[in-house]
Design an enzyme around this catalytic site. Structure first.
Site, PDB file in Angstrom:
ATOM      1  N   ARG A  11      -6.211   5.250  -8.590  1.00 25.74           N
ATOM      2  CA  ARG A  11      -6.006   6.705  -8.650  1.00 25.74           C
ATOM      3  C   ARG A  11      -5.953   7.198 -10.100  1.00 25.74           C
ATOM      4  NH1 ARG A  11      -0.903   7.227  -4.596  1.00 25.74           N
ATOM      5  NH2 ARG A  11      -1.170   9.488  -4.973  1.00 25.74           N
TER       6      ARG A  11
ATOM      7  N   LEU B 296       0.856  -1.174   0.000  1.00 21.80           N
ATOM      8  CA  LEU B 296       0.000   0.000   0.000  1.00 21.80           C
ATOM      9  C   LEU B 296       0.896   1.229   0.000  1.00 21.80           C
ATOM     10  CD1 LEU B 296      -2.704  -0.880   2.711  1.00 21.80           C
ATOM     11  CD2 LEU B 296      -3.006  -0.940   0.234  1.00 21.80           C
ATOM     12  N   ASP B 297       0.499   2.261  -0.725  1.00 18.44           N
ATOM     13  CA  ASP B 297       1.257   3.506  -0.695  1.00 18.44           C
ATOM     14  C   ASP B 297       1.255   4.080   0.719  1.00 18.44           C
ATOM     15  OD1 ASP B 297       1.764   3.445  -3.421  1.00 18.44           O
ATOM     16  OD2 ASP B 297      -0.104   4.479  -3.906  1.00 18.44           O
ATOM     17  N   ARG B 298       2.249   4.878   1.017  1.00 18.67           N
ATOM     18  CA  ARG B 298       2.380   5.459   2.364  1.00 18.67           C
ATOM     19  C   ARG B 298       1.111   6.202   2.792  1.00 18.67           C
ATOM     20  NH1 ARG B 298       3.817  10.407   4.411  1.00 18.67           N
ATOM     21  NH2 ARG B 298       4.288  11.243   2.330  1.00 18.67           N
TER      22      ARG B 298
END
Length: 489
Positions: free
Chosen positions: A286, A183-185
């Site tokens: 996104r 997962l992205d930060r």
């Protein structure tokens, strides 16, 4: 001649192995020191954020060929220009910078084979105090974690102890971890972690074979359309260093995401949307939402009007104005010519007063102050990417937008330094390393409105509570929850 050449190559190989072993010993020593620290010695909470006590971290490397014969001070002050030269002189004298594990003088010459070490004083960025919670731990060694936004999965960049794996190790007592999905930060939600390599390999195989279904919740800009919306636009990476991806019908990889509206805010400005990615491209949700014209509302990368223009990348459109000068503002030109963190309060005051259309003369006067009126050597701004492109047609077309994104990021970093408090109660620099004390992130900067809500696999399913920003969707969530279709013989 041939025999001599062979002997020389063998010697080089042996020397390389010796150096590798020596570096390995240093890294093991560093790891043992870090392992000995307890959570109480590492973490503390203040002003609503989880912080890390500043600490020294030992970086080691063997002397590069271009360093040989130069003084250690000259090497550091010219090769590592993110800090003022006065810092490097002081660090050498204090023994923070060493050669072959011994204290030296700034005038000491670097020789071939020297091991150069630098004890970096690390200031990790603070993260949310929202706890990293354990959803489930299975007998087979699968750990299911609910990750808050702002925390990276692995140590990366300026983050080390404020990462999922380190928090699980130090606060929860898990010594061996194998993260399965990423997962992205800034993204929150479910993270699958193996406690052994066997379960990690099996789960990674299930992910690759699309046997695990992922379901996300997000909050987007605008009123999202009703019904099942499918985006199947192919995606590719535009700039690795910026983690920037785009829809590219010619060179992109096949991608498909299903969306469904859950709720619209009362003010009609935002919608909460259910997302089911069928493929696993980087930033897929996104990028697809941006393409549809409904980007995640607080996404700094894909919902950024300053970078993307009024259309915000809808339908893959690039900004109308594609030709940008190398430095569009004095702030950006200054970022390329002076180390802002080394500036005095008086110099920063001059910088703050520079208007957006100021001339190069003003920039020169700022960058030259404090140096006898002489213009300082150019310094690379921390975080500046200088992305290079392959020369294919689509990359060239995206070049101006990538430069626009680079400039925007540089401007944000510079603005943080300029806005750093200068009063005596909030010192501008650390007395040990001269790094500036940066302002804390705002709550809005700690996450984007994207949450990995539910994962389902063969014989199992795990989900988290919805985040606060998605509360309006709670009464609608069950109607979209994925149910695996029965197999028909």
């Amino acid at each position: 001649m041939a025999g001599g050449g062979k002997k020389h190559r063998l010697a080089d190989s042996s020397d390389g192995a010796r150096k590798a072993a020596k570096l390995s010993d240093h890294r093991q020593e560093q790891k043992e020191e870090e392992d000995s620290l307890t959570a109480a010695e590492i973490y503390y909470e203040e002003a609503g954020l989880q912080r890390i006590h500043a600490y020294f971290h030992k970086f080691a490397t063997f002397a590069k060929g271009r360093w040989i014969g130069r003084t250690i001070f000259e090497v550091f002050s010219s090769e590592f220009r993110d800090r003022p030269s006065a810092y490097y002189e002081s660090a050498i004298v204090k023994g923070i910078i060493e050669i072959n594990n011994a204290q030296v003088q700034p005038s000491t010459a670097v020789r071939n084979g020297d091991l150069v070490t630098h004890f970096i004083h690390r200031h990790e960025p603070p993260v949310t105090t929202q706890p990293l919670s354990i959803v489930c731990e299975t007998d087979e060694g699968l750990l299911v974690v609910d990750k808050p936004g702002s925390i990276p999965v692995h140590p990366t960049g300026r983050y080390n102890y404020n990462s999922v794996t380190k928090i699980l190790e130090k606060k929860h007592g898990y010594p061996s971890l194998f993260p399965i999905n990423r997962l992205d930060r800034l993204t929150s939600g479910l993270l699958l972690v193996g406690l052994n390599s066997n379960i990690a390999r099996r789960m990674e195989s299930d992910l690759a074979a699309h046997r695990i279904q992922k379901e996300y919740i997000c909050r987007v800009k605008g009123v999202f359309p009703t019904g099942r919306i499918v985006c199947d636009q192919p995606i590719r990476v535009v700039a690795h260093k910026l983690s920037l991806n785009c829809v590219d019908r010619e060179e992109g990889k096949p991608s498909l995401t299903e969306f469904e509206l859950l709720a619209v805010d009362d003010d009609q400005l935002h919608s909460v949307v259910y997302c089911r990615p069928k493929t696993g491209r980087t930033h897929q949700i996104r990028v697809h939402l941006q393409f549809l014209g409904y980007p995640i509302a607080n996404d700094p990368l894909y919902c950024n009007q300053e970078v993307w223009g009024d259309d915000m990348g809808k339908n893959g459109a690039l900004p109308a104005s594609q030709i940008l000068p190398p430095a569009t503002t004095p702030l950006l030109a200054l970022a390329a010519s002076v180390n802002v963190s080394a500036m005095t309060p008086a110099e920063l005051a001059v910088l703050k007063s520079v208007p957006s259309d100021a001339s190069e003369k003003v920039i020169t006067s700022v960058s030259g102050s404090g140096d006898g009126g002489r213009k300082q050597k150019k310094t690379k701004m921390v975080g500046t990417t200088n992305t290079s492109f392959s020369k294919n047609e689509s990359n060239v077309a995206w070049g101006p937008l990538v430069r626009r994104m680079e400039e925007w990021k540089t401007k944000q970093e510079l603005a943080v330094l300029v806005d750093t408090p200068l009063d005596s109660e909030a010192p501008r620099k650390c007395d040990k390393c001269a790094d500036p004390f940066l302002p804390d992130p705002t709550p809005e900067q700690l996450c984007i409105w994207l949450h990995a809500w539910r994962y389902s696999g063969p014989g199992w399913s795990y989900e988290t509570e919805l985040p606060e920003w998605a509360n309006s969707a709670k009464e609608h969530i069950d109607r979209v929850k994925y149910v695996k279709e029965p197999v028909v013989d």
